[in-house]
Design a protein around this motif. Structure first.
Motif, PDB file in Angstrom:
ATOM      1  N   LEU A 173     -17.747 -29.621  11.364  1.00  0.00           N
ATOM      2  CA  LEU A 173     -16.506 -28.787  11.574  1.00  0.00           C
ATOM      3  C   LEU A 173     -15.448 -29.194  11.624  1.00  0.00           C
ATOM      4  O   LEU A 173     -14.239 -28.431  11.649  1.00  0.00           O
ATOM      5  CB  LEU A 173     -16.826 -27.718  13.231  1.00  0.00           C
ATOM      6  CG  LEU A 173     -17.764 -27.141  13.280  1.00  0.00           C
ATOM      7  CD1 LEU A 173     -17.957 -26.905  14.627  1.00  0.00           C
ATOM      8  CD2 LEU A 173     -18.360 -25.820  12.548  1.00  0.00           C
ATOM      9  N   GLN A 174     -15.070 -30.661  11.843  1.00  0.00           N
ATOM     10  CA  GLN A 174     -13.783 -31.442  11.868  1.00  0.00           C
ATOM     11  C   GLN A 174     -13.226 -31.663  10.654  1.00  0.00           C
ATOM     12  O   GLN A 174     -12.651 -31.485  10.027  1.00  0.00           O
ATOM     13  CB  GLN A 174     -13.735 -32.619  12.914  1.00  0.00           C
ATOM     14  CG  GLN A 174     -14.447 -32.205  14.513  1.00  0.00           C
ATOM     15  CD  GLN A 174     -13.832 -33.523  15.307  1.00  0.00           C
ATOM     16  OE1 GLN A 174     -14.186 -34.542  14.773  1.00  0.00           O
ATOM     17  NE2 GLN A 174     -14.402 -32.777  16.623  1.00  0.00           N
ATOM     18  N   ALA A 175     -14.521 -31.904  10.193  1.00  0.00           N
ATOM     19  CA  ALA A 175     -14.718 -32.412   8.956  1.00  0.00           C
ATOM     20  C   ALA A 175     -14.175 -31.682   7.631  1.00  0.00           C
ATOM     21  O   ALA A 175     -13.995 -31.984   6.225  1.00  0.00           O
ATOM     22  CB  ALA A 175     -15.356 -33.935   8.409  1.00  0.00           C
ATOM     23  N   GLY A 176     -14.557 -29.955   7.735  1.00  0.00           N
ATOM     24  CA  GLY A 176     -15.159 -29.377   6.687  1.00  0.00           C
ATOM     25  C   GLY A 176     -15.855 -29.422   5.584  1.00  0.00           C
ATOM     26  O   GLY A 176     -15.168 -29.100   4.581  1.00  0.00           O
ATOM     27  N   VAL A 177     -17.393 -29.887   6.041  1.00  0.00           N
ATOM     28  CA  VAL A 177     -18.284 -29.583   5.640  1.00  0.00           C
ATOM     29  C   VAL A 177     -19.565 -29.314   5.986  1.00  0.00           C
ATOM     30  O   VAL A 177     -19.743 -28.877   7.504  1.00  0.00           O
ATOM     31  CB  VAL A 177     -18.407 -31.547   6.042  1.00  0.00           C
ATOM     32  CG1 VAL A 177     -20.129 -32.317   4.914  1.00  0.00           C
ATOM     33  CG2 VAL A 177     -17.516 -32.309   5.134  1.00  0.00           C
ATOM     34  N   THR A 178     -20.073 -28.764   5.164  1.00  0.00           N
ATOM     35  CA  THR A 178     -21.705 -28.287   5.647  1.00  0.00           C
ATOM     36  C   THR A 178     -22.751 -28.885   4.834  1.00  0.00           C
ATOM     37  O   THR A 178     -22.604 -29.150   3.564  1.00  0.00           O
ATOM     38  CB  THR A 178     -21.070 -26.637   5.247  1.00  0.00           C
ATOM     39  OG1 THR A 178     -21.253 -26.240   3.960  1.00  0.00           O
ATOM     40  CG2 THR A 178     -20.311 -25.868   6.555  1.00  0.00           C
ATOM     41  N   VAL A 179     -23.621 -28.815   5.742  1.00  0.00           N
ATOM     42  CA  VAL A 179     -25.305 -29.187   5.331  1.00  0.00           C
ATOM     43  C   VAL A 179     -26.298 -28.462   4.767  1.00  0.00           C
ATOM     44  O   VAL A 179     -26.050 -27.350   6.406  1.00  0.00           O
ATOM     45  CB  VAL A 179     -25.483 -30.212   5.967  1.00  0.00           C
ATOM     46  CG1 VAL A 179     -27.324 -30.875   5.374  1.00  0.00           C
ATOM     47  CG2 VAL A 179     -24.340 -31.096   6.070  1.00  0.00           C
ATOM     48  N   HIS A 180     -26.704 -28.131   3.955  1.00  0.00           N
ATOM     49  CA  HIS A 180     -28.381 -26.858   4.093  1.00  0.00           C
ATOM     50  C   HIS A 180     -29.389 -27.881   3.547  1.00  0.00           C
ATOM     51  O   HIS A 180     -28.810 -28.375   2.978  1.00  0.00           O
ATOM     52  CB  HIS A 180     -27.534 -25.463   2.927  1.00  0.00           C
ATOM     53  CG  HIS A 180     -26.031 -25.410   3.400  1.00  0.00           C
ATOM     54  ND1 HIS A 180     -25.705 -24.231   3.559  1.00  0.00           N
ATOM     55  CD2 HIS A 180     -24.986 -25.446   2.374  1.00  0.00           C
ATOM     56  CE1 HIS A 180     -24.140 -24.263   3.633  1.00  0.00           C
ATOM     57  NE2 HIS A 180     -23.633 -25.307   3.071  1.00  0.00           N
ATOM     58  N   GLY A 181     -29.844 -26.804   4.352  1.00  0.00           N
ATOM     59  CA  GLY A 181     -31.304 -27.446   3.714  1.00  0.00           C
ATOM     60  C   GLY A 181     -32.337 -28.728   5.002  1.00  0.00           C
ATOM     61  O   GLY A 181     -31.930 -28.345   5.952  1.00  0.00           O
ATOM     62  N   PRO A 182     -33.335 -29.131   4.424  1.00  0.00           N
ATOM     63  CA  PRO A 182     -33.575 -29.550   3.434  1.00  0.00           C
ATOM     64  C   PRO A 182     -34.894 -28.611   2.610  1.00  0.00           C
ATOM     65  O   PRO A 182     -35.333 -27.333   3.403  1.00  0.00           O
ATOM     66  CB  PRO A 182     -34.364 -30.772   3.392  1.00  0.00           C
ATOM     67  CG  PRO A 182     -34.656 -30.843   5.220  1.00  0.00           C
ATOM     68  CD  PRO A 182     -34.159 -29.585   6.119  1.00  0.00           C
ATOM     69  N   PHE A 183     -34.897 -28.502   1.480  1.00  0.00           N
ATOM     70  CA  PHE A 183     -35.971 -27.369   0.600  1.00  0.00           C
ATOM     71  C   PHE A 183     -36.093 -28.015  -0.402  1.00  0.00           C
ATOM     72  O   PHE A 183     -35.929 -29.136  -0.051  1.00  0.00           O
ATOM     73  CB  PHE A 183     -34.729 -26.212  -0.309  1.00  0.00           C
ATOM     74  CG  PHE A 183     -33.645 -26.128   1.151  1.00  0.00           C
ATOM     75  CD1 PHE A 183     -33.588 -24.873   0.982  1.00  0.00           C
ATOM     76  CD2 PHE A 183     -31.825 -26.283   1.081  1.00  0.00           C
ATOM     77  CE1 PHE A 183     -32.806 -24.384   2.145  1.00  0.00           C
ATOM     78  CE2 PHE A 183     -31.405 -25.508   1.619  1.00  0.00           C
ATOM     79  CZ  PHE A 183     -31.726 -24.555   2.390  1.00  0.00           C
ATOM     80  N   VAL A 184     -37.393 -27.594  -0.885  1.00  0.00           N
ATOM     81  CA  VAL A 184     -38.755 -28.201  -2.423  1.00  0.00           C
ATOM     82  C   VAL A 184     -37.798 -27.542  -2.873  1.00  0.00           C
ATOM     83  O   VAL A 184     -38.275 -26.093  -2.960  1.00  0.00           O
ATOM     84  CB  VAL A 184     -39.915 -28.246  -1.670  1.00  0.00           C
ATOM     85  CG1 VAL A 184     -40.572 -28.362  -2.508  1.00  0.00           C
ATOM     86  CG2 VAL A 184     -40.431 -28.842  -0.570  1.00  0.00           C
ATOM     87  N   GLU A 185     -37.536 -28.159  -4.209  1.00  0.00           N
ATOM     88  CA  GLU A 185     -37.159 -27.780  -5.385  1.00  0.00           C
ATOM     89  C   GLU A 185     -37.547 -28.798  -6.139  1.00  0.00           C
ATOM     90  O   GLU A 185     -37.113 -29.867  -6.581  1.00  0.00           O
ATOM     91  CB  GLU A 185     -35.856 -28.351  -5.293  1.00  0.00           C
ATOM     92  CG  GLU A 185     -35.404 -27.021  -4.382  1.00  0.00           C
ATOM     93  CD  GLU A 185     -33.345 -26.610  -4.499  1.00  0.00           C
ATOM     94  OE1 GLU A 185     -32.900 -25.791  -3.427  1.00  0.00           O
ATOM     95  OE2 GLU A 185     -32.766 -27.652  -5.518  1.00  0.00           O
ATOM     96  N   ASN A 186     -38.511 -28.259  -7.096  1.00  0.00           N
ATOM     97  CA  ASN A 186     -38.936 -28.682  -7.939  1.00  0.00           C
ATOM     98  C   ASN A 186     -40.248 -30.130  -7.598  1.00  0.00           C
ATOM     99  O   ASN A 186     -39.853 -31.310  -8.324  1.00  0.00           O
ATOM    100  CB  ASN A 186     -38.230 -28.987  -9.169  1.00  0.00           C
ATOM    101  CG  ASN A 186     -37.750 -27.538 -10.204  1.00  0.00           C
ATOM    102  OD1 ASN A 186     -38.541 -26.542 -10.082  1.00  0.00           O
ATOM    103  ND2 ASN A 186     -36.142 -28.185 -10.247  1.00  0.00           N
TER     104      ASN A 186
END
Length: 249
Positions: A173-186
């Motif tokens: 929120l302070q760094a302007g960064v978002t994280v999404h996952g984890p996911f399984v891809e291939n």
């Protein structure tokens, strides 16, 4: 004269048949001894049909001092569990946990040359990355980890990931960064990180998401306003326990 030749021919055929049967019998006996004396395949094969990464451990691992013990990470369709020594089947209770630590499957016994199929029955759909347009002032990095691992540091990272992602969400929120996952891809464990620049995104990933290290990670970084590429030149994030500067591969 003709009768003598006929008798000799029959005798020769009989000898050749006897020799052939003897050779075939010898080869068959050697093969039987080879397979009979060979050690059984010392692993329990795991088929992961859940579409989500799993951590397989003994049921009492978390209660053991320091969480010690063998662990097997299965974030693709196939994995394995090392059976104990020369025993055909031990009676340990095995559990398979997802990234949130929830037990999704149990098994009694780790048997050599056997197979454990873990299905998605009763589980919600596996999470998939919901691709949305990247804002023009942001970049997106696709972090790709190895297919599976058994090293204790990797299992430690796995157990700490839910807490790390929670802290990363607050720090982002302070760094302007978002994280999404984890996911399984291939058959690969994949996370997505968005932020104002490639340097910020990669350093944030090292410090907040990939600590302690899960091993070598390849990051595919987009241009501003573009989604992360699936292939091409990657940035190699070396195994580390402290944030360092990323280097281009």
């Amino acid at each position: 004269m003709g009768g003598t030749r006929a008798v000799a021919g029959k005798a020769l055929r009989v000898v050749l048949i006897v020799i052939g049967v003897g050779v075939a019998g010898y080869v068959g006996l050697m093969l039987l001894l080879f397979y009979g004396l060979r050690e059984p395949y010392p692993y329990l094969d795991v088929s992961n049909e859940t579409g989500r990464p799993l951590l397989i451990e003994r049921a009492d691992t978390l209660s053991a001092p320091g969480g010690a013990g063998w662990s097997s990470l299965v974030w693709g369709a196939k994995g394995y569990w090392q059976a104990s020594g020369s025993q055909q089947c031990d009676r340990d209770q095995l559990v398979a946990r997802d990234l949130q630590g929830t037990v999704v499957a149990r098994r009694e016994g780790a048997c050599s040359s056997d197979n454990w199929t873990i299905t998605a029955d009763g589980l919600p759909p596996a999470p998939r990355y919901q691709r949305e347009p990247v804002p023009p002032d942001q970049v997106e990095a696709r972090l790709v980890l190895g297919s599976y691992g058994t090293e204790k540091p990797v299992a430690t990272w796995w157990r700490e990931l839910p807490q790390n992602l929670s802290r990363a969400a607050a720090a982002g929120l302070q760094a302007g960064v978002t994280v999404h996952g984890p996911f399984v891809e291939n058959d690969k464990l994949t996370l997505y990180v968005r932020g104002p620049s490639a340097a910020t995104v990669l350093e944030f990933a090292r410090a907040q998401v990939l600590h302690p290290s899960p091993g070598v990670v390849h990051a595919y970084v987009s241009a501003p306003g573009q989604p992360a590429p699936q292939t091409g030149t990657s940035v190699l994030l070396d195994p580390t326990t402290q944030p360092t500067t990323a280097r281009t591969r």
